[in-house]
Design a protein around this motif. Sequence first.
Motif, PDB file in Angstrom:
ATOM      1  N   LYS A  79       0.831  -1.204   0.000  1.00 43.45           N
ATOM      2  CA  LYS A  79       0.000   0.000   0.000  1.00 43.45           C
ATOM      3  C   LYS A  79       0.865   1.253   0.000  1.00 43.45           C
ATOM      4  CE  LYS A  79      -1.830   1.715   3.725  1.00 43.45           C
ATOM      5  NZ  LYS A  79      -2.617   1.934   4.967  1.00 43.45           N
ATOM      6  N   ASN A  80       1.926   1.233   0.791  1.00 41.12           N
ATOM      7  CA  ASN A  80       2.819   2.386   0.848  1.00 41.12           C
ATOM      8  C   ASN A  80       3.568   2.585  -0.462  1.00 41.12           C
ATOM      9  OD1 ASN A  80       2.087   3.007   3.459  1.00 41.12           O
ATOM     10  ND2 ASN A  80       3.820   1.963   4.404  1.00 41.12           N
ATOM     11  N   TRP A 109       9.528   1.661   1.499  1.00 40.12           N
ATOM     12  CA  TRP A 109       8.686   1.329   0.346  1.00 40.12           C
ATOM     13  C   TRP A 109       8.010   2.574  -0.226  1.00 40.12           C
ATOM     14  CZ3 TRP A 109       9.488  -3.306  -1.598  1.00 40.12           C
ATOM     15  CH2 TRP A 109       9.954  -4.319  -0.754  1.00 40.12           C
ATOM     16  N   PHE A 110       7.470   3.401   0.652  1.00 43.33           N
ATOM     17  CA  PHE A 110       6.787   4.612   0.200  1.00 43.33           C
ATOM     18  C   PHE A 110       7.746   5.540  -0.541  1.00 43.33           C
ATOM     19  CE2 PHE A 110       5.435   9.048   1.292  1.00 43.33           C
ATOM     20  CZ  PHE A 110       4.347   9.099   0.442  1.00 43.33           C
ATOM     21  N   VAL A 111       8.907   5.795   0.061  1.00 49.94           N
ATOM     22  CA  VAL A 111       9.850   6.721  -0.554  1.00 49.94           C
ATOM     23  C   VAL A 111      10.472   6.118  -1.819  1.00 49.94           C
ATOM     24  CG1 VAL A 111      11.816   6.013   0.867  1.00 49.94           C
ATOM     25  CG2 VAL A 111      11.749   8.308  -0.078  1.00 49.94           C
ATOM     26  N   TRP A 112      10.619   4.781  -1.859  1.00 42.76           N
ATOM     27  CA  TRP A 112      11.120   4.149  -3.084  1.00 42.76           C
ATOM     28  C   TRP A 112      10.131   4.346  -4.232  1.00 42.76           C
ATOM     29  CZ3 TRP A 112      10.658  -1.648  -4.502  1.00 42.76           C
ATOM     30  CH2 TRP A 112      11.335  -1.895  -5.702  1.00 42.76           C
ATOM     31  N   GLY A 113       8.834   4.125  -3.975  1.00 40.14           N
ATOM     32  CA  GLY A 113       7.830   4.346  -5.013  1.00 40.14           C
ATOM     33  C   GLY A 113       7.827   5.779  -5.490  1.00 40.14           C
ATOM     34  N   LEU A 114       7.966   6.719  -4.578  1.00 40.07           N
ATOM     35  CA  LEU A 114       8.015   8.144  -4.894  1.00 40.07           C
ATOM     36  C   LEU A 114       9.174   8.449  -5.841  1.00 40.07           C
ATOM     37  CD1 LEU A 114       6.264  10.480  -3.490  1.00 40.07           C
ATOM     38  CD2 LEU A 114       8.308  10.929  -2.147  1.00 40.07           C
ATOM     39  N   HIS A 115      10.365   8.006  -5.464  1.00 41.26           N
ATOM     40  CA  HIS A 115      11.594   8.274  -6.209  1.00 41.26           C
ATOM     41  C   HIS A 115      11.582   7.574  -7.574  1.00 41.26           C
ATOM     42  CE1 HIS A 115      16.276   8.665  -5.758  1.00 41.26           C
ATOM     43  NE2 HIS A 115      15.862   8.992  -6.973  1.00 41.26           N
ATOM     44  N   PRO A 157      -3.578  12.475   5.607  1.00 44.00           N
ATOM     45  CA  PRO A 157      -3.994  11.784   6.829  1.00 44.00           C
ATOM     46  C   PRO A 157      -3.919  10.264   6.753  1.00 44.00           C
ATOM     47  CG  PRO A 157      -5.913  12.545   5.607  1.00 44.00           C
ATOM     48  CD  PRO A 157      -4.707  13.075   4.888  1.00 44.00           C
ATOM     49  N   ASN A 158      -3.976   9.712   5.552  1.00 46.35           N
ATOM     50  CA  ASN A 158      -4.028   8.250   5.427  1.00 46.35           C
ATOM     51  C   ASN A 158      -2.657   7.590   5.408  1.00 46.35           C
ATOM     52  OD1 ASN A 158      -6.829   8.264   5.338  1.00 46.35           O
ATOM     53  ND2 ASN A 158      -6.861   8.597   3.125  1.00 46.35           N
ATOM     54  N   LEU A 159      -1.600   8.391   5.379  1.00 46.55           N
ATOM     55  CA  LEU A 159      -0.244   7.844   5.399  1.00 46.55           C
ATOM     56  C   LEU A 159       0.249   7.812   6.842  1.00 46.55           C
ATOM     57  CD1 LEU A 159       1.459   9.546   2.329  1.00 46.55           C
ATOM     58  CD2 LEU A 159       0.973   7.118   2.611  1.00 46.55           C
ATOM     59  N   LYS A 160       0.256   6.623   7.430  1.00 49.02           N
ATOM     60  CA  LYS A 160       0.672   6.489   8.820  1.00 49.02           C
ATOM     61  C   LYS A 160       1.653   5.326   8.954  1.00 49.02           C
ATOM     62  CE  LYS A 160      -3.734   8.208  10.633  1.00 49.02           C
ATOM     63  NZ  LYS A 160      -4.922   7.896  11.453  1.00 49.02           N
ATOM     64  N   PRO A 161       2.614   5.464   9.850  1.00 46.58           N
ATOM     65  CA  PRO A 161       3.569   4.363  10.053  1.00 46.58           C
ATOM     66  C   PRO A 161       2.947   3.206  10.811  1.00 46.58           C
ATOM     67  CG  PRO A 161       4.024   6.135  11.583  1.00 46.58           C
ATOM     68  CD  PRO A 161       2.937   6.638  10.670  1.00 46.58           C
ATOM     69  N   ASP A 162       3.439   2.024  10.534  1.00 46.61           N
ATOM     70  CA  ASP A 162       3.098   0.860  11.333  1.00 46.61           C
ATOM     71  C   ASP A 162       3.522   1.146  12.781  1.00 46.61           C
ATOM     72  OD1 ASP A 162       4.304  -1.744  12.607  1.00 46.61           O
ATOM     73  OD2 ASP A 162       2.776  -2.423  11.188  1.00 46.61           O
ATOM     74  N   GLU A 163       2.652   0.812  13.753  1.00 44.91           N
ATOM     75  CA  GLU A 163       2.935   1.153  15.154  1.00 44.91           C
ATOM     76  C   GLU A 163       4.223   0.521  15.668  1.00 44.91           C
ATOM     77  OE1 GLU A 163      -0.291   0.554  17.803  1.00 44.91           O
ATOM     78  OE2 GLU A 163      -1.673   1.880  16.703  1.00 44.91           O
ATOM     79  N   GLU A 164       4.498  -0.702  15.217  1.00 43.76           N
ATOM     80  CA  GLU A 164       5.741  -1.363  15.648  1.00 43.76           C
ATOM     81  C   GLU A 164       6.941  -0.631  15.082  1.00 43.76           C
ATOM     82  OE1 GLU A 164       7.739  -5.829  15.672  1.00 43.76           O
ATOM     83  OE2 GLU A 164       6.610  -5.146  13.915  1.00 43.76           O
ATOM     84  N   LEU A 165       6.880  -0.255  13.795  1.00 43.43           N
ATOM     85  CA  LEU A 165       7.980   0.491  13.187  1.00 43.43           C
ATOM     86  C   LEU A 165       8.170   1.841  13.872  1.00 43.43           C
ATOM     87  CD1 LEU A 165       7.755  -0.067   9.307  1.00 43.43           C
ATOM     88  CD2 LEU A 165       9.660  -0.639  10.828  1.00 43.43           C
ATOM     89  N   LEU A 166       7.066   2.506  14.177  1.00 46.48           N
ATOM     90  CA  LEU A 166       7.149   3.808  14.833  1.00 46.48           C
ATOM     91  C   LEU A 166       7.839   3.673  16.190  1.00 46.48           C
ATOM     92  CD1 LEU A 166       6.414   6.796  14.771  1.00 46.48           C
ATOM     93  CD2 LEU A 166       4.219   6.205  15.814  1.00 46.48           C
TER      94      LEU A 166
END
Length: 303
Positions: free
Chosen positions: A95-96, A216-222, A287-296
Amino acid sequence: MLSLFLNERGEIRSGWRVAVFILAFTFAAVLLGTLGQVTMSAIGIGAGQSSGTYLIINAILSLIPAILIGWVCGRIFEHLPYRALGAAFTENWLKNWIAGAAIGSATLGFAVIVAYTFGRLRFEISAANTPAILSSLAISFAVFAAASAFEEALFRGYILQTFSRAGYAWLAILLTSVFFGAVHFGNPNASIFSTLNTILAGVWFSIAYLKTRDLWFVWGLHLMWNWVQGSIFGIEVSGLTNITTTPLLREIDSGPTWLTGQTYGIEGGVACTIAITVSIVAVHFLPNLKPDEELLAMTSASR
């Protein structure tokens, strides 16, 4: 004296952790790169350094130590598991990545609209045959995917992350973004302004990482910023024209250089500055882009 090397939790300080990472990465990357060059030369791949296969292998040989050494440093110095690096297949990884790909494409498209509307940037449909275009799109996608994955693993990987965990997120963003801009200064037709835009892109990618705490999110962006730019619109990517041999569109850039970037590509002009600035704000507030709680928890400054 120990306080120069150890923090209040008895861990090696972030600056020394980064120094160890850089030294270990440099050694491993040079070693793997040399072995890769010898192997490719032996099997006949090294004859055209701009060939897709050559570029993909080189990027992967740099990606491997960036990921592995980042994981090892996190494990040894901060007792973190591999998934803390943000490159594991967590619940939200796909998703990210898709969200990053969509935003990266949209941001590049917005930059093109600005340059098209207020400048003399125009496009023509490629006259090449369909198989050639499709082949070029596929090969260039693989090249950009490998190259952007390496750059994100290096710049938004352990270096940014360990400084951020130490409570120095903005220092980390500044240092990694300036370094990111500096390594692109040697590209064809680079300028002070294109380098400033690249530094701004580094800030964009850093904020994108901090938004989701995964790569993953930043890789897709780049990836999609580069691929849409070079392979769809036929624009130079950071001054480079040899990655996409047959883009979908042919660029006709009559300037002005300050707006469209001309021979460096759109990253050398104000259209890029505007688009990335708008995207930074959008990424920060989505608002829908949030880190996984464990990762955070594993990547927070309270560690």
